[in-house]
Structure formats: structure tokens, C-alpha cells
Write a protein that holds these residues in place. Sequence first.
Motif, PDB file in Angstrom:
ATOM      1  N   THR A   1     -30.944 -30.383  95.567  1.00  0.00           N
ATOM      2  CA  THR A   1     -29.848 -31.207  96.092  1.00  0.00           C
ATOM      3  C   THR A   1     -30.272 -32.665  96.248  1.00  0.00           C
ATOM      4  OG1 THR A   1     -29.130 -29.260  97.277  1.00  0.00           O
ATOM      5  CG2 THR A   1     -28.108 -31.327  97.922  1.00  0.00           C
TER       6      THR A   1
ATOM      7  N   ALA B   1     -23.507 -22.644  87.633  1.00  0.00           N
ATOM      8  CA  ALA B   1     -22.667 -23.343  88.622  1.00  0.00           C
ATOM      9  C   ALA B   1     -21.624 -24.245  87.955  1.00  0.00           C
ATOM     10  CB  ALA B   1     -23.543 -24.164  89.559  1.00  0.00           C
ATOM     11  N   GLU B   2     -21.890 -24.670  86.712  1.00  0.00           N
ATOM     12  CA  GLU B   2     -20.958 -25.579  86.014  1.00  0.00           C
ATOM     13  C   GLU B   2     -20.682 -25.077  84.590  1.00  0.00           C
ATOM     14  OE1 GLU B   2     -21.247 -30.066  86.401  1.00  0.00           O
ATOM     15  OE2 GLU B   2     -23.154 -29.442  87.249  1.00  0.00           O
TER      16      GLU B   2
ATOM     17  N   GLU C   1     -29.501 -21.674  86.747  1.00  0.00           N
ATOM     18  CA  GLU C   1     -28.624 -21.758  87.932  1.00  0.00           C
ATOM     19  C   GLU C   1     -27.634 -22.910  87.786  1.00  0.00           C
ATOM     20  OE1 GLU C   1     -30.844 -22.041  91.610  1.00  0.00           O
ATOM     21  OE2 GLU C   1     -32.000 -20.245  91.056  1.00  0.00           O
ATOM     22  N   LEU C   2     -28.126 -24.036  87.295  1.00  0.00           N
ATOM     23  CA  LEU C   2     -27.245 -25.199  87.110  1.00  0.00           C
ATOM     24  C   LEU C   2     -26.127 -24.862  86.124  1.00  0.00           C
ATOM     25  CD1 LEU C   2     -29.874 -28.084  86.844  1.00  0.00           C
ATOM     26  CD2 LEU C   2     -28.348 -27.610  88.761  1.00  0.00           C
TER      27      LEU C   2
END
Length: 203
Positions: free
Chosen positions: A109, A172-173, A168-169
Motif C-alpha cells: 500500500t 484485484a484489477e 494478487e495485483l
Amino acid sequence: MFISFEGIDGVGKSTQADLLEAHLVGLSREVVRTLEPGGSELGRDIRKLLLHSGHVDARAEALLYAADRAHHVATVIRPALAEGKFVITDRYLDSSVAYQGAGRILGATEVRDLSMWAIQGLLPALTVLLDLDAASAVARRANTGDAPDRLEREKVEFFEAVRACYLELAAAEPERFLVVDARLTVDEIQSKIRARVDELLGR
Ligand code: TMP
């Protein structure tokens, strides 16, 4: 249109970016092909500091990548997009989130926020993630015979953490990411990428 290529070292990003550039040029599009770090004159100096110096503190490393990116966006990417050109970059902010956020354990983050500040919110329309397990990527790199740079000398565990973060990125998108298995042939990978780009172009 702004397109980025991502993945751990040795997955074949540049080959695929070159082929996509040729495809777009064949469609009479103007393409700016660039990379991070080092896509600007200042960036080329930052690249040398990052990849060919001695130890760099993890936070200093994150800031140097962000500085390279800020200058790259301001002087290369935004002007090209404003002229209606396609921009294809080998690596962009997801590299920082994965390598510095997960690899260096600075936190995804915080690192993402730093990059978002640097790029003032300019995200790619498409990010192609070439996915490969770290051990195979290390083996591919060894086959090239090139001397490893400062990042490439990291252990396989580092690259496993980077790979897991990338996945993971992408999860998420899903609208921005196209994940392609880097074990496929060069042609198979390229056809998946072209299919997605053509879809975005409404062809
Ligand atoms: P490359 O241009 O050969 O891919 O080398 C760039 C290296 O820098 C590669 O190991 C990935 C790393 N890197 C980061 O750690 N963070 C970043 O934000 C970027 C753009 C690259």
C-alpha cells in the motif's frame, strides 16, 4: 493507449513488447516503446545507480524507482499520449509494488501510494503480466549468459514473493490486467496479447 508489461526477470517481457509494437505499427499506429527504470535521459542515470551500484537502502531504492517514474511520465509518457501515440512500457508502477512492496517488504500500500503520487494517477489501459515460477525464470536467465545486475542477484525466495504479489495485483484489477502463462510459446503468448489489444481497439 497506454500498455505496460510486467513480470519477474527472465519471463520474456521485451520480446513480447517488441512483437506487440510491430503489430501496432503494422496497423499504422504510432508507438513509443519505453522502459523503467531508464526511459528518459535522467532515468538512464538513475538506472545505472539502481542496477550497477553497491548496496542501496530499501527505502532509497523505492524512492529512486519512483523518481525515475515521475520524470518518465512527465517527460515521455504523457506527452506521447497527448499526441495520440501508443505507449508500450517494459515495467511501470506494478514493478515497484511487487519488488519493493513485497520483495523488499516495504508494504504494497505504501509503495503504491508513493508511485501514485509520482504518476499523478496515470494508469495503463492494459497491463500484461507474464507469469512464471521463480525457479524457471532463474534458469532462463542463467541460459542467457548475461552477468546478473543488483536485483537479479536476489535469491529465488525474493522472486517468489514478487511473483505472488503480481498475481494478487492482477486478481484485484482484472479489467486492467491480462495474465499470460510465460511457459507458452512466444507465438501463443503474443496471440493472446493481440486478442486483448484488438478487443480494446474495438477491432
Ligand atoms: P530490467 O529493465 O532488466 O527489467 O531491470 C529492471 C530491474 O529493476 C528488474 O530487476 C526489476 C527492478 N525494478 C524494481 O525493483 N522496481 C521497479 O519499480 C522497477 C521499474 C524495476
